[in-house]
Design a protein around this motif. Structure first.
Motif, PDB file in Angstrom:
ATOM      1  N   LEU A   1      -6.462 -16.318  -8.101  1.00 44.69           N
ATOM      2  CA  LEU A   1      -6.893 -16.894  -9.365  1.00 44.69           C
ATOM      3  C   LEU A   1      -5.643 -17.442 -10.047  1.00 44.69           C
ATOM      4  CD1 LEU A   1      -8.715 -17.428 -11.842  1.00 44.69           C
ATOM      5  CD2 LEU A   1      -8.294 -15.033 -12.517  1.00 44.69           C
ATOM      6  N   ILE A   2      -5.682 -18.715 -10.404  1.00 42.55           N
ATOM      7  CA  ILE A   2      -4.583 -19.315 -11.170  1.00 42.55           C
ATOM      8  C   ILE A   2      -5.108 -19.539 -12.580  1.00 42.55           C
ATOM      9  CG2 ILE A   2      -2.925 -21.197 -11.367  1.00 42.55           C
ATOM     10  CD1 ILE A   2      -3.392 -21.737  -8.349  1.00 42.55           C
ATOM     11  N   GLU A   3      -4.583 -18.739 -13.512  1.00 46.00           N
ATOM     12  CA  GLU A   3      -4.945 -18.905 -14.921  1.00 46.00           C
ATOM     13  C   GLU A   3      -4.006 -19.954 -15.501  1.00 46.00           C
ATOM     14  OE1 GLU A   3      -4.434 -14.992 -16.556  1.00 46.00           O
ATOM     15  OE2 GLU A   3      -6.338 -14.264 -15.712  1.00 46.00           O
ATOM     16  N   ARG A   4      -4.583 -20.981 -16.131  1.00 42.87           N
ATOM     17  CA  ARG A   4      -3.794 -22.074 -16.702  1.00 42.87           C
ATOM     18  C   ARG A   4      -4.321 -22.413 -18.077  1.00 42.87           C
ATOM     19  NH1 ARG A   4      -5.058 -26.946 -12.956  1.00 42.87           N
ATOM     20  NH2 ARG A   4      -7.052 -26.375 -13.811  1.00 42.87           N
ATOM     21  N   ASP A   5      -3.487 -23.037 -18.904  1.00 41.87           N
ATOM     22  CA  ASP A   5      -3.937 -23.498 -20.217  1.00 41.87           C
ATOM     23  C   ASP A   5      -5.134 -24.430 -20.078  1.00 41.87           C
ATOM     24  OD1 ASP A   5      -1.942 -22.069 -21.489  1.00 41.87           O
ATOM     25  OD2 ASP A   5      -0.629 -23.807 -21.790  1.00 41.87           O
ATOM     26  N   GLU A   6      -5.151 -25.276 -19.048  1.00 41.20           N
ATOM     27  CA  GLU A   6      -6.249 -26.234 -18.890  1.00 41.20           C
ATOM     28  C   GLU A   6      -7.454 -25.644 -18.165  1.00 41.20           C
ATOM     29  OE1 GLU A   6      -4.210 -29.496 -16.994  1.00 41.20           O
ATOM     30  OE2 GLU A   6      -4.579 -28.701 -15.004  1.00 41.20           O
ATOM     31  N   GLY A   7      -7.447 -24.346 -17.930  1.00 40.40           N
ATOM     32  CA  GLY A   7      -8.594 -23.680 -17.325  1.00 40.40           C
ATOM     33  C   GLY A   7      -8.242 -23.021 -16.008  1.00 40.40           C
ATOM     34  N   PRO A   8      -9.006 -21.980 -15.653  1.00 35.46           N
ATOM     35  CA  PRO A   8      -8.714 -21.237 -14.424  1.00 35.46           C
ATOM     36  C   PRO A   8      -9.108 -22.013 -13.168  1.00 35.46           C
ATOM     37  CG  PRO A   8     -10.717 -20.414 -15.423  1.00 35.46           C
ATOM     38  CD  PRO A   8     -10.144 -21.436 -16.377  1.00 35.46           C
ATOM     39  N   VAL A   9      -8.408 -21.697 -12.089  1.00 32.67           N
ATOM     40  CA  VAL A   9      -8.723 -22.262 -10.779  1.00 32.67           C
ATOM     41  C   VAL A   9      -8.819 -21.096  -9.796  1.00 32.67           C
ATOM     42  CG1 VAL A   9      -7.929 -23.760  -8.907  1.00 32.67           C
ATOM     43  CG2 VAL A   9      -7.457 -24.392 -11.269  1.00 32.67           C
ATOM     44  N   HIS A  10      -9.914 -21.017  -9.082  1.00 28.24           N
ATOM     45  CA  HIS A  10     -10.100 -20.009  -8.037  1.00 28.24           C
ATOM     46  C   HIS A  10      -9.801 -20.672  -6.708  1.00 28.24           C
ATOM     47  CE1 HIS A  10     -11.979 -17.025 -10.677  1.00 28.24           C
ATOM     48  NE2 HIS A  10     -12.434 -18.089 -11.334  1.00 28.24           N
TER      49      HIS A  10
ATOM     50  N   TYR B   1       0.884 -20.532 -17.060  1.00 32.08           N
ATOM     51  CA  TYR B   1       0.050 -20.253 -15.894  1.00 32.08           C
ATOM     52  C   TYR B   1       0.382 -18.865 -15.372  1.00 32.08           C
ATOM     53  CZ  TYR B   1       4.207 -21.415 -13.157  1.00 32.08           C
ATOM     54  OH  TYR B   1       5.475 -21.434 -12.642  1.00 32.08           O
ATOM     55  N   ALA B   2      -0.555 -18.304 -14.621  1.00 32.97           N
ATOM     56  CA  ALA B   2      -0.357 -16.992 -14.004  1.00 32.97           C
ATOM     57  C   ALA B   2      -1.080 -16.985 -12.672  1.00 32.97           C
ATOM     58  CB  ALA B   2      -0.897 -15.888 -14.897  1.00 32.97           C
ATOM     59  N   TYR B   3      -0.491 -16.270 -11.699  1.00 33.51           N
ATOM     60  CA  TYR B   3      -1.147 -16.013 -10.417  1.00 33.51           C
ATOM     61  C   TYR B   3      -1.716 -14.602 -10.490  1.00 33.51           C
ATOM     62  CZ  TYR B   3       1.984 -19.739  -8.851  1.00 33.51           C
ATOM     63  OH  TYR B   3       2.677 -20.907  -8.716  1.00 33.51           O
ATOM     64  N   VAL B   4      -2.989 -14.446 -10.165  1.00 30.93           N
ATOM     65  CA  VAL B   4      -3.651 -13.155 -10.262  1.00 30.93           C
ATOM     66  C   VAL B   4      -4.371 -12.861  -8.957  1.00 30.93           C
ATOM     67  CG1 VAL B   4      -5.343 -11.776 -11.546  1.00 30.93           C
ATOM     68  CG2 VAL B   4      -4.025 -13.565 -12.735  1.00 30.93           C
ATOM     69  N   ASN B   5      -4.138 -11.654  -8.420  1.00 30.73           N
ATOM     70  CA  ASN B   5      -4.872 -11.205  -7.238  1.00 30.73           C
ATOM     71  C   ASN B   5      -5.833 -10.099  -7.656  1.00 30.73           C
ATOM     72  OD1 ASN B   5      -5.898 -10.410  -4.824  1.00 30.73           O
ATOM     73  ND2 ASN B   5      -3.977  -9.670  -3.974  1.00 30.73           N
ATOM     74  N   SER B   6      -7.113 -10.450  -7.736  1.00 25.58           N
ATOM     75  CA  SER B   6      -8.121  -9.446  -8.076  1.00 25.58           C
ATOM     76  C   SER B   6      -8.858  -8.985  -6.821  1.00 25.58           C
ATOM     77  CB  SER B   6      -9.113 -10.015  -9.098  1.00 25.58           C
ATOM     78  OG  SER B   6      -9.711 -11.192  -8.593  1.00 25.58           O
ATOM     79  N   ALA B   7      -8.385  -9.396  -5.661  1.00 21.72           N
ATOM     80  CA  ALA B   7      -8.999  -9.002  -4.392  1.00 21.72           C
ATOM     81  C   ALA B   7      -8.528  -7.606  -3.994  1.00 21.72           C
ATOM     82  CB  ALA B   7      -8.637 -10.008  -3.305  1.00 21.72           C
ATOM     83  N   GLU B   8      -9.148  -7.065  -2.963  1.00 24.15           N
ATOM     84  CA  GLU B   8      -8.784  -5.726  -2.479  1.00 24.15           C
ATOM     85  C   GLU B   8      -7.805  -5.784  -1.317  1.00 24.15           C
ATOM     86  OE1 GLU B   8     -12.153  -3.193  -1.904  1.00 24.15           O
ATOM     87  OE2 GLU B   8     -13.045  -3.786  -3.817  1.00 24.15           O
ATOM     88  N   ILE B   9      -7.322  -6.988  -1.003  1.00 23.68           N
ATOM     89  CA  ILE B   9      -6.303  -7.152   0.037  1.00 23.68           C
ATOM     90  C   ILE B   9      -5.142  -7.940  -0.559  1.00 23.68           C
ATOM     91  CG2 ILE B   9      -7.980  -7.117   1.937  1.00 23.68           C
ATOM     92  CD1 ILE B   9      -7.604 -10.203   2.114  1.00 23.68           C
ATOM     93  N   THR B  10      -4.006  -7.888   0.091  1.00 26.16           N
ATOM     94  CA  THR B  10      -2.864  -8.675  -0.346  1.00 26.16           C
ATOM     95  C   THR B  10      -3.180 -10.162  -0.125  1.00 26.16           C
ATOM     96  OG1 THR B  10      -1.307  -6.912   0.096  1.00 26.16           O
ATOM     97  CG2 THR B  10      -0.408  -9.154   0.047  1.00 26.16           C
ATOM     98  N   THR B  11      -2.942 -10.955  -1.142  1.00 26.85           N
ATOM     99  CA  THR B  11      -3.134 -12.401  -1.047  1.00 26.85           C
ATOM    100  C   THR B  11      -1.794 -13.040  -0.729  1.00 26.85           C
ATOM    101  OG1 THR B  11      -5.014 -12.425  -2.552  1.00 26.85           O
ATOM    102  CG2 THR B  11      -3.769 -14.474  -2.348  1.00 26.85           C
ATOM    103  N   THR B  12      -1.787 -13.944   0.236  1.00 29.97           N
ATOM    104  CA  THR B  12      -0.569 -14.694   0.572  1.00 29.97           C
ATOM    105  C   THR B  12      -0.843 -16.179   0.367  1.00 29.97           C
ATOM    106  OG1 THR B  12      -1.140 -14.810   2.925  1.00 29.97           O
ATOM    107  CG2 THR B  12       0.240 -12.951   2.224  1.00 29.97           C
ATOM    108  N   PHE B  13       0.200 -16.885  -0.067  1.00 33.45           N
ATOM    109  CA  PHE B  13       0.043 -18.317  -0.273  1.00 33.45           C
ATOM    110  C   PHE B  13       1.379 -19.039  -0.164  1.00 33.45           C
ATOM    111  CE2 PHE B  13       0.407 -16.250  -4.400  1.00 33.45           C
ATOM    112  CZ  PHE B  13       1.228 -17.068  -5.170  1.00 33.45           C
TER     113      PHE B  13
END
Length: 186
Positions: free
Chosen positions: A144-153, A168-180
Motif C-alpha cells: 500500500l502506498i499512501e500518498r497525498d493524492e490518494g492511496p495506491v494498492h 508518501y508511505a510504504y505500508v505492508n499490511s500483508a502476512e508475508i514480507t513484501t518485496t519490491f
C-alpha cells in the motif's frame, strides 16, 4: 529487435503511426529522417507500414533524430506515460519479451533500489523536490502506498509510477514480507 509474429504486435502499429506523425510534425521527409538517424529509407518506409524489424537502439536513433523520446515512438497514442504496458521486444521463444511498463521524466539521475517490508511494517517518506518521481514494482506480497493524492494498492506483479513531491508511505499490511523494486528519478 522488434520481431514480426503471425499477427502484428501492437507496438509495430504504434511505432508506424507515431513515426509517421512525428516525422510529418517535424517537417522531415523519409529520406531526411533516414539520413539524420543513420538508417535506410527503406527501414523508415517499412516501419511506417508496420512491416519491419528494428533494434531498440535503432528506435532510440530515430527518436533522437525527431527530437522525441523512445516512449513517444513505441507507446499507444492514448496511453498515459505512467501506464504504457507495451511489448517492445519479442525473442524467438514465446516467453521471451520486454514490456515497457511506464515512464517518468528525468533531469539528473535515476536510482535503482530493492526493498523489503516485514508484515505490519511501514516507511514514511518526506516529499521530494518538484519533478521527482518514483517507479515501484512489487515482486512479492502486496504494497500500500499512501500518498497525498490518494492511496495506491500494488499487488505482486503490478507497479505504480507517481510524483514523489508529496508525502508518501510504504505500508505492508500483508502476512508475508513484501518485496519490491523502487526507482527514484530526479
Amino acid at each position: 529487435m522488434l520481431h514480426m509474429q503471425e499477427s502484428r504486435p501492437d507496438v509495430l502499429v504504434h511505432v508506424g503511426e507515431n513515426l509517421r506523425r512525428l516525422r510529418r510534425s517535424a517537417g522531415q521527409s523519409q529520406a531526411a529522417l533516414a539520413a539524420a538517424a543513420g538508417v535506410s529509407r527503406r527501414t523508415i518506409i517499412n516501419l511506417e507500414a508496420g512491416e519491419s524489424n528494428i533494434s531498440l537502439s535503432g528506435l532510440d536513433k530515430l527518436a533522437d533524430a525527431l527530437g522525441a523520446t523512445f516512449v513517444d515512438l513505441v507507446a499507444p497514442p492514448t496511453a498515459p506515460s505512467n501506464r504504457i504496458d507495451a511489448t517492445t521486444w519479442r525473442g524467438g521463444h514465446p516467453e521471451s519479451r520486454a514490456v515497457l511498463l511506464g515512464s517518468a521524466p528525468a533531469r539528473n539521475e535515476a536510482q535503482l533500489w530493492t526493498w523489503s517490508l516485514a508484515p505490519g511494517d511501514r516507511y514514511d517518506g518526506e516529499p521530494d523536490p518538484d519533478g521527482w518521481h518514483e517507479m515501484v514494482y512489487v515482486t512479492r506480497g502486496h504494497l500500500l502506498i499512501e500518498r497525498d493524492e490518494g492511496p495506491v494498492h500494488v499487488a505482486e506483479g503490478d507497479y505504480a509510477i507517481y510524483s514523489s513531491a508529496q508525502h508518501y508511505a510504504y505500508v505492508n499490511s500483508a502476512e508475508i514480507t513484501t518485496t519490491f523494486v523502487r526507482n527514484v528519478i530526479s
